[in-house]
Enzyme design. Structure first.
Site, short mmCIF file in Angstrom:
data_model
loop_
_atom_site.label_atom_id
_atom_site.label_comp_id
_atom_site.label_asym_id
_atom_site.label_seq_id
_atom_site.Cartn_x
_atom_site.Cartn_y
_atom_site.Cartn_z
N HIS A 160 0.79 -1.22 0.00
CA HIS A 160 0.00 0.00 0.00
C HIS A 160 0.82 1.26 0.00
O HIS A 160 0.44 2.27 -0.58
CB HIS A 160 -1.01 -0.02 1.14
CG HIS A 160 -2.34 0.03 0.54
ND1 HIS A 160 -2.91 -1.09 -0.02
CD2 HIS A 160 -3.13 1.07 0.21
CE1 HIS A 160 -4.01 -0.73 -0.60
NE2 HIS A 160 -4.18 0.57 -0.48
N ARG A 175 -10.38 4.33 -1.91
CA ARG A 175 -10.01 3.42 -0.81
C ARG A 175 -10.32 4.11 0.51
O ARG A 175 -9.54 4.93 0.98
CB ARG A 175 -8.52 3.08 -0.88
CG ARG A 175 -8.11 2.22 -2.07
CD ARG A 175 -6.63 1.92 -1.99
NE ARG A 175 -6.23 0.80 -2.82
CZ ARG A 175 -5.65 0.92 -4.02
NH1 ARG A 175 -5.40 2.12 -4.52
NH2 ARG A 175 -5.30 -0.16 -4.70
N ARG A 178 -15.29 2.28 -2.26
CA ARG A 178 -15.10 0.90 -1.80
C ARG A 178 -15.32 0.85 -0.30
O ARG A 178 -14.79 1.69 0.44
CB ARG A 178 -13.69 0.40 -2.13
CG ARG A 178 -13.54 -1.06 -1.72
CD ARG A 178 -12.22 -1.63 -2.16
NE ARG A 178 -11.13 -1.08 -1.40
CZ ARG A 178 -9.86 -1.36 -1.66
NH1 ARG A 178 -9.54 -2.16 -2.65
NH2 ARG A 178 -8.90 -0.84 -0.93
N GLU A 192 -11.01 -10.17 -6.65
CA GLU A 192 -9.60 -10.14 -6.24
C GLU A 192 -9.18 -11.42 -5.52
O GLU A 192 -8.08 -11.51 -4.99
CB GLU A 192 -9.32 -8.90 -5.39
CG GLU A 192 -10.20 -8.74 -4.17
CD GLU A 192 -9.90 -7.45 -3.41
OE1 GLU A 192 -8.84 -6.84 -3.64
OE2 GLU A 192 -10.71 -7.08 -2.56
N ASN A 213 -4.07 -6.63 -7.72
CA ASN A 213 -3.04 -6.65 -6.67
C ASN A 213 -3.23 -7.88 -5.79
O ASN A 213 -2.28 -8.61 -5.48
CB ASN A 213 -3.10 -5.39 -5.82
CG ASN A 213 -3.04 -4.13 -6.65
OD1 ASN A 213 -2.61 -4.19 -7.79
ND2 ASN A 213 -3.46 -3.02 -6.10
N ASP A 214 -4.47 -8.07 -5.36
CA ASP A 214 -4.74 -9.23 -4.52
C ASP A 214 -4.95 -10.49 -5.34
O ASP A 214 -4.56 -11.58 -4.92
CB ASP A 214 -5.95 -8.98 -3.62
CG ASP A 214 -5.56 -8.17 -2.40
OD1 ASP A 214 -4.57 -8.53 -1.75
OD2 ASP A 214 -6.23 -7.17 -2.10
N ARG A 253 2.21 -9.83 -1.49
CA ARG A 253 2.48 -8.61 -2.24
C ARG A 253 3.38 -7.63 -1.48
O ARG A 253 3.88 -6.67 -2.02
CB ARG A 253 1.15 -7.93 -2.63
CG ARG A 253 0.33 -7.49 -1.43
CD ARG A 253 -1.09 -7.11 -1.82
NE ARG A 253 -1.25 -5.69 -2.04
CZ ARG A 253 -2.43 -5.09 -2.20
NH1 ARG A 253 -3.54 -5.82 -2.21
NH2 ARG A 253 -2.53 -3.81 -2.38
N CYS A 275 -9.17 -2.19 -11.31
CA CYS A 275 -8.60 -1.10 -10.52
C CYS A 275 -7.29 -1.51 -9.87
O CYS A 275 -6.70 -0.75 -9.11
CB CYS A 275 -9.59 -0.61 -9.48
SG CYS A 275 -10.06 -1.88 -8.31
C1 PEP Z 1 -6.43 -4.87 -5.63
O1 PEP Z 1 -6.34 -5.77 -4.80
O2 PEP Z 1 -6.06 -4.97 -6.83
C2 PEP Z 1 -6.97 -3.56 -5.25
C3 PEP Z 1 -7.20 -2.61 -6.12
O3 PEP Z 1 -7.19 -3.38 -3.93
P1 PEP Z 1 -6.06 -3.02 -2.87
O4 PEP Z 1 -4.77 -2.77 -3.59
O5 PEP Z 1 -6.57 -1.83 -2.16
O6 PEP Z 1 -6.02 -4.24 -2.01
MG MG Z 2 -7.30 -5.66 -2.90
#
Ligand code: PEP
Ligand code: MG
Length: 575
Positions: A194, A301, A337, A436, A459-460, A470, A507
């Protein structure tokens, strides 16, 4: 002699500034005995250090701009309160006198006693305050030990500071951002942690995985950070520095060139219009979204509303933030979200829910479904805001249909309650799922039958598909958006959406990386959401692409299992 430290570039751009080293590691404190005649002096030294620490905190607090919505100042206030607490100072002075020892040791003993009291408390919120005690006391210890490197940033000249840290939390980065840092490198952290995402969003050059970033670099010396390559350079001569200053100018010119695309529609050569939305971390980023010409917010977020404070924002505060954001989006969609706390988004307020494996534990919607006190005010605030503009609600970490049903039922109940109270809201508020978790991608057909839209969170999705943390720089090489399993899950989600006529966006960070723009277009993605700083680069690629031509290449790429060949196909696609 020049020194180069290599890491992973996570936010591009060249930064030049003075090194500031922050090591969160415990300071080593030793005991030594003092002769009786020096005890008064030692107490005076302790009081001066306490005063200096408080002064530092006040001065940091003053630099947090007025109107910062997350009540960031309260985080600093908590530390100030800890230092102003009589138990800490009187107890330490008592130990110096009775034990006839140095102030550092006395402070450590007194801190340990305070921490034990906090830990023994039944109240999970209070017991989680021990970290605040540790941080506040560590500031005083640094001063006593003359190792004062603790976020105490004086104006660093025109070029600002480059932070060299073992690690930085998103909350700390928000604070440092308000102190105008030029860039940062950390030892720990991944490219989609993050803190890295926030750096891209705030356009702060950054690198992670830089081994012991303080080695070979001196506090306050001029350093250069290449955020694209992940290289930190120290010990450079004037000629080298001049070269990097020219490079910064070239980057500025490039950004100005890109700005010319701002008001042009994102249309491919063969006439397909693509929606470009912004990911927003802090409510004030909406301005950056508009500067980049995004047509809406594809991901807000909301976790950042809960950081750096000692109490959760109530319904009214959240409603005000959403409503103000809607005013600034000027008719563009605002996708809010619901809270995704936990794992890579730790928030001091709820640290008791972390569990043994936070990424697989009570995070995101799981926490919200368990804690109605957290979820209901947020749903009410979002629904009420929907009366003032086009709002969508996006739910993170949905894994099975039971959760989907529970969320939908809660949304319905909240609507009924608001209707009874005579409150206005959009009765057709679109409810969407973050896709995700591999389970959600595999069950996308059944999710699509119940929901209004999807947003793929790569990302997840990558983390969970490839069992690769990650946040962990040690496994960064395994974190591969091009892994065939990841591509298949993305394709499956897009197809499920197309069959059910449910719009599918993306996203995750993959959507803002120009290496993947054509691949995603070829797979059928039509809505991209990304940090504002990436939007114009992606738009340029879109405007130079012909989707009809891409399909053939993408089909070939998807059949490919060999990573090298796959990379070659991608190169072909991008040339
Ligand atoms: C993701 O997981 O791709 C996402 C956009 O959410 P975050 O990065 O906030 O977990
Ligand atoms: Mg995520």
């Amino acid at each position: 002699m020049a020194v180069a430290l290599l890491g992973i570039g996570v936010s591009k751009g060249t930064a030049i500034g003075r090194a500031r080293i922050i090591q969160h590691g415990q300071v080593e404190v030793l005991e030594y005995a003092l002769p009786a005649r020096l005890i008064d002096d030692e107490i005076a030294r302790f009081r001066a250090a306490m005063e200096a620490a408080k002064q530092q905190l006040r001065s940091i607090r003053e630099r947090v701009p007025a109107g910062t919505p997350q009540d960031i100042a309260s985080f600093i206030d908590t530390h100030l309160l800890m230092l102003e607490d009589h138990t800490l100072s009187a107890g330490t002075e008592e130990i110096i006198r009775t034990r006839q020892c140095n102030a550092e040791w006395a402070l450590k003993l007194q801190k340990d006693a305070v921490v034990r009291v906090f830990e023994s408390m039944d109240d999970p919120y209070l017991s989680s305050r021990r970290d605040d005690v540790e941080h506040a006391v560590s500031r005083v210890l640094h001063i006593l030990l003359d190792q004062d490197r603790h976020q105490h940033l004086e104006a660093g000249g025109e070029e600002g500071h480059i932070i060299l840290a073992d690690e930085l939390s998103p909350a700390e980065l928000v604070l440092l951002h308000h102190q105008n840092i030029a860039g940062f490198v950390t030892e720990r952290g991944g490219a989609v942690s993050h803190t890295a995402i926030l750096a891209r969003s705030l356009a702060i050059p950054a690198a992670v995985g830089v081994p012991r970033p303080d080695l070979g670099v001196h506090e306050d010396e001029m350093v250069v950070l290449d955020g694209a390559q992940g290289v930190l350079l120290a010990g450079l001569g004037e000629a080298d520095l001049a070269y990097y200053r020219r490079r910064q100018q070239a980057e500025r010119r490039h950004r100005n060139e890109l700005r010319k695309l701002r008001d042009l529609p994102a249309v491919t050569r063969d006439g397909v219009t693509i929606d470009l939305h912004a990911n927003v971390e802090l409510p004030e980023d909406v301005a950056a979204m508009r500067r980049a010409g995004a047509t809406g917010v594809g991901l807000f977020r909301t976790e950042f509303l809960f950081m750096n404070r000692s109490t959760a924002p109530d319904e009214e505060e959240q409603f005000d933030v959403y409503r103000q954001m809607l005013r600034k989006t000027r008719g563009g969609a605002l996708t809010i979200r619901t809270l995704d706390l936990g794992a890579d988004k730790p928030v001091g307020l709820f640290s008791e829910f972390a569990g043994p494996n936070p990424a697989l534990g009570l995070r995101g919607v799981r926490l919200c479904l368990k804690e109605a006190d957290l979820f209901t005010p947020q749903l009410r605030a979002i629904l009420r805001a929907s009366a003032f503009g086009p709002v969508r609600v996006l739910v993170p970490m949905l894994t099975n249909l039971a959760e989907v049903q529970q969320v939908l039922q809660l949304v319905d109940e909240t609507k009924q309650a608001l209707a009874r109270e005579g409150q206005r809201f959009d009765a057709k508020l679109p409810v969407g799922a973050m896709i995700e978790v591999p389970a959600a991608a595999l069950c996308a057909d059944s999710f699509a039958a119940r929901l209004d839209f999807f947003s793929i969170g790569t990302n997840d999705l990558i983390q969970y598909t490839l069992a690769t943390d990650r946040m962990d720089e040690e496994v960064n090489h395994l974190y591969d958006p091009l892994h065939p399993a990841v591509l298949q899950l993305i394709q499956r989600t897009l197809r499920a959406g197309a069959r059910a006529r449910v719009p599918v966006g993306m996203c995750g960070e993959m959507a803002g990386d120009t290496r993947y723009t054509r691949l995603l277009l070829g797979l059928g993605l039509r809505e991209f959401s990304m940090p504002p700083s990436a939007i114009l680069e992606v738009k340029r690629v879109i405007m130079q692409s012909d989707i009809g031509e891409l399909h053939r290449h993408v089909r070939r790429l998807l059949r490919c299992t060999d990573p090298e060949q796959l990379a070659q196909h991608l190169d072909q696609l991008n040339t």
